[in-house]
Design a protein around this motif. Structure first.
Motif, PDB file in Angstrom:
ATOM      1  N   ASP A  22      15.841  19.096  19.894  1.00  0.00           N
ATOM      2  CA  ASP A  22      15.219  20.479  20.053  1.00  0.00           C
ATOM      3  C   ASP A  22      13.942  20.778  20.427  1.00  0.00           C
ATOM      4  O   ASP A  22      13.519  21.829  20.523  1.00  0.00           O
ATOM      5  CB  ASP A  22      15.654  21.229  18.921  1.00  0.00           C
ATOM      6  CG  ASP A  22      17.297  21.256  18.683  1.00  0.00           C
ATOM      7  OD1 ASP A  22      17.966  21.208  19.670  1.00  0.00           O
ATOM      8  OD2 ASP A  22      17.940  21.296  17.366  1.00  0.00           O
ATOM      9  N   LYS A  82       9.873  24.656  21.498  1.00  0.00           N
ATOM     10  CA  LYS A  82      11.121  24.649  21.296  1.00  0.00           C
ATOM     11  C   LYS A  82      11.881  24.488  22.580  1.00  0.00           C
ATOM     12  O   LYS A  82      11.473  25.004  23.526  1.00  0.00           O
ATOM     13  CB  LYS A  82      11.628  25.916  20.556  1.00  0.00           C
ATOM     14  CG  LYS A  82      11.101  25.975  19.093  1.00  0.00           C
ATOM     15  CD  LYS A  82      11.793  27.520  18.714  1.00  0.00           C
ATOM     16  CE  LYS A  82      11.029  27.827  17.469  1.00  0.00           C
ATOM     17  NZ  LYS A  82      10.795  29.451  17.220  1.00  0.00           N
ATOM     18  N   LYS A 182      16.804  30.696  26.400  1.00  0.00           N
ATOM     19  CA  LYS A 182      18.127  30.997  25.275  1.00  0.00           C
ATOM     20  C   LYS A 182      17.793  29.477  24.374  1.00  0.00           C
ATOM     21  O   LYS A 182      17.741  28.503  24.908  1.00  0.00           O
ATOM     22  CB  LYS A 182      19.222  31.030  25.895  1.00  0.00           C
ATOM     23  CG  LYS A 182      20.384  31.788  25.473  1.00  0.00           C
ATOM     24  CD  LYS A 182      21.509  31.677  26.021  1.00  0.00           C
ATOM     25  CE  LYS A 182      22.146  33.059  26.128  1.00  0.00           C
ATOM     26  NZ  LYS A 182      23.594  32.888  26.695  1.00  0.00           N
ATOM     27  N   PRO A 184      19.152  26.860  21.684  1.00  0.00           N
ATOM     28  CA  PRO A 184      20.505  26.208  21.312  1.00  0.00           C
ATOM     29  C   PRO A 184      21.294  27.247  20.489  1.00  0.00           C
ATOM     30  O   PRO A 184      22.546  27.143  20.860  1.00  0.00           O
ATOM     31  CB  PRO A 184      20.218  25.112  20.855  1.00  0.00           C
ATOM     32  CG  PRO A 184      18.894  24.494  21.008  1.00  0.00           C
ATOM     33  CD  PRO A 184      18.216  25.883  21.363  1.00  0.00           C
ATOM     34  N   ASP A 185      20.516  27.838  19.517  1.00  0.00           N
ATOM     35  CA  ASP A 185      21.592  29.022  18.899  1.00  0.00           C
ATOM     36  C   ASP A 185      21.828  30.176  19.217  1.00  0.00           C
ATOM     37  O   ASP A 185      22.448  31.249  18.840  1.00  0.00           O
ATOM     38  CB  ASP A 185      20.970  28.989  17.453  1.00  0.00           C
ATOM     39  CG  ASP A 185      19.806  29.824  17.621  1.00  0.00           C
ATOM     40  OD1 ASP A 185      19.225  30.432  18.621  1.00  0.00           O
ATOM     41  OD2 ASP A 185      19.086  30.329  16.524  1.00  0.00           O
ATOM     42  N   GLY A 186      21.522  30.414  20.771  1.00  0.00           N
ATOM     43  CA  GLY A 186      21.740  31.532  21.609  1.00  0.00           C
ATOM     44  C   GLY A 186      20.753  32.789  21.242  1.00  0.00           C
ATOM     45  O   GLY A 186      20.757  33.555  22.164  1.00  0.00           O
ATOM     46  N   THR A 187      19.535  32.488  20.585  1.00  0.00           N
ATOM     47  CA  THR A 187      18.650  33.651  20.474  1.00  0.00           C
ATOM     48  C   THR A 187      17.704  33.479  21.608  1.00  0.00           C
ATOM     49  O   THR A 187      17.511  32.451  22.447  1.00  0.00           O
ATOM     50  CB  THR A 187      17.571  33.492  19.275  1.00  0.00           C
ATOM     51  OG1 THR A 187      17.230  32.276  19.030  1.00  0.00           O
ATOM     52  CG2 THR A 187      18.636  33.701  18.010  1.00  0.00           C
TER      53      THR A 187
END
Ligand code: UDP
Length: 235
Positions: A22, A82, A182, A184-187
């Motif tokens: 990540d 990130k 974006k 990995p958790d969509g944020t």
């Protein structure tokens, strides 16, 4: 955190994998390009200025509630960030007419807008990053309306925050480019850089250009302008 294989090399940055899937390491180069890669050169010391200035802004923006990809400055030129999937969009915010806006609409450089403007370009070097509107973005499924609304909201807020910080250093923020990704958790989070490569900075008193326009327009003292911006902002 160790640099593993190179995942991407752009015009001004290299990006490496790390042992955490990540997280990536960005390594800023001194290479400069303009006019979609037609003009090339080296701006000595630029990588370090852009890295440190970007990180300064990212920390400030995070504290003000703008989520972004910054994790940790590893060296003068390297930063841990990130991993995100970048929207293939450039968001351009303008406070004062310059560059392509002045050219497109025949508006004198330096014309102050009644309100800041926002425009999108489609990130595609082969096409020369053409302008794109929201309707096109939805049609091409580059982002959904909720995502674009958040990107707009963040971008104007970033403008307010950057403008006031720079004003305290005697710098007028003319315009700048942002990129969002974006996680990995969509944020949705702000990514990429905020530097003299991606912003127009004018000395508020003298009007002197302290950004990549010195390179684009062969104005001389390019290195000096980057160093001056670092001095004003980072001390
Ligand atoms: N910009 C950028 N990358 C691009 C295009 C523009 O960082 O691919 C920045 C540029 O440095 C300026 C702002 O976005 O601060 C607006 O640029 P403009 O559309 O006027 O284009 P230019 O005159 O650079 O061709």
């Amino acid at each position: 955190m160790k640099k593993l294989e190179l995942v991407y090399e752009g015009k001004a940055k290299k990006v490496y994998k790390t042992d955490d899937p990540d997280l990536l390491i960005v390594d800023y180069k001194d290479d400069a390009t303009a006019f979609n890669g037609e003009k090339r050169g080296i701006i000595s010391g630029k990588g370090s200025v852009n890295n440190r200035m970007t990180n300064h802004f990212m920390r400030l923006l995070a504290a003000a509630g703008i989520p972004n990809h910054y994790v940790e400055e590893l060296s003068d030129r390297e930063t841990l960030v990130k991993r995100v999937t970048i929207f293939p969009l450039e968001v351009i915010i303008r406070n004062i007419a310059a560059g392509s806006f002045s050219k497109r609409y025949g508006l004198k450089e330096g014309t102050v807008f009644r309100k800041p403007t926002l425009e999108f370009s489609y990130k595609n070097d082969a096409l020369g990053d053409p302008l794109i509107n929201a309707s096109h973005i939805f049609a091409m499924n580059l982002a959904v309306p909720e995502e674009l609304a958040l990107i707009r909201e963040y971008s104007f807020k970033i403008n307010d925050l950057l403008k006031s910080t720079l004003m305290e250093c005697g710098i007028t923020l003319v315009d700048f480019k942002l990129e969002f990704g974006k996680a990995p958790d969509g944020t949705i989070i702000l990514a990429d850089e905020i530097s003299p490569d991606t912003c127009r900075f004018w000395d508020t008193k003298t009007g002197e250009k302290l950004d990549k326009d010195r390179f684009r327009q062969d104005l001389g003292n390019v290195e000096g302008a980057y160093q001056e911006m670092a001095r004003r902002l980072l001390g």
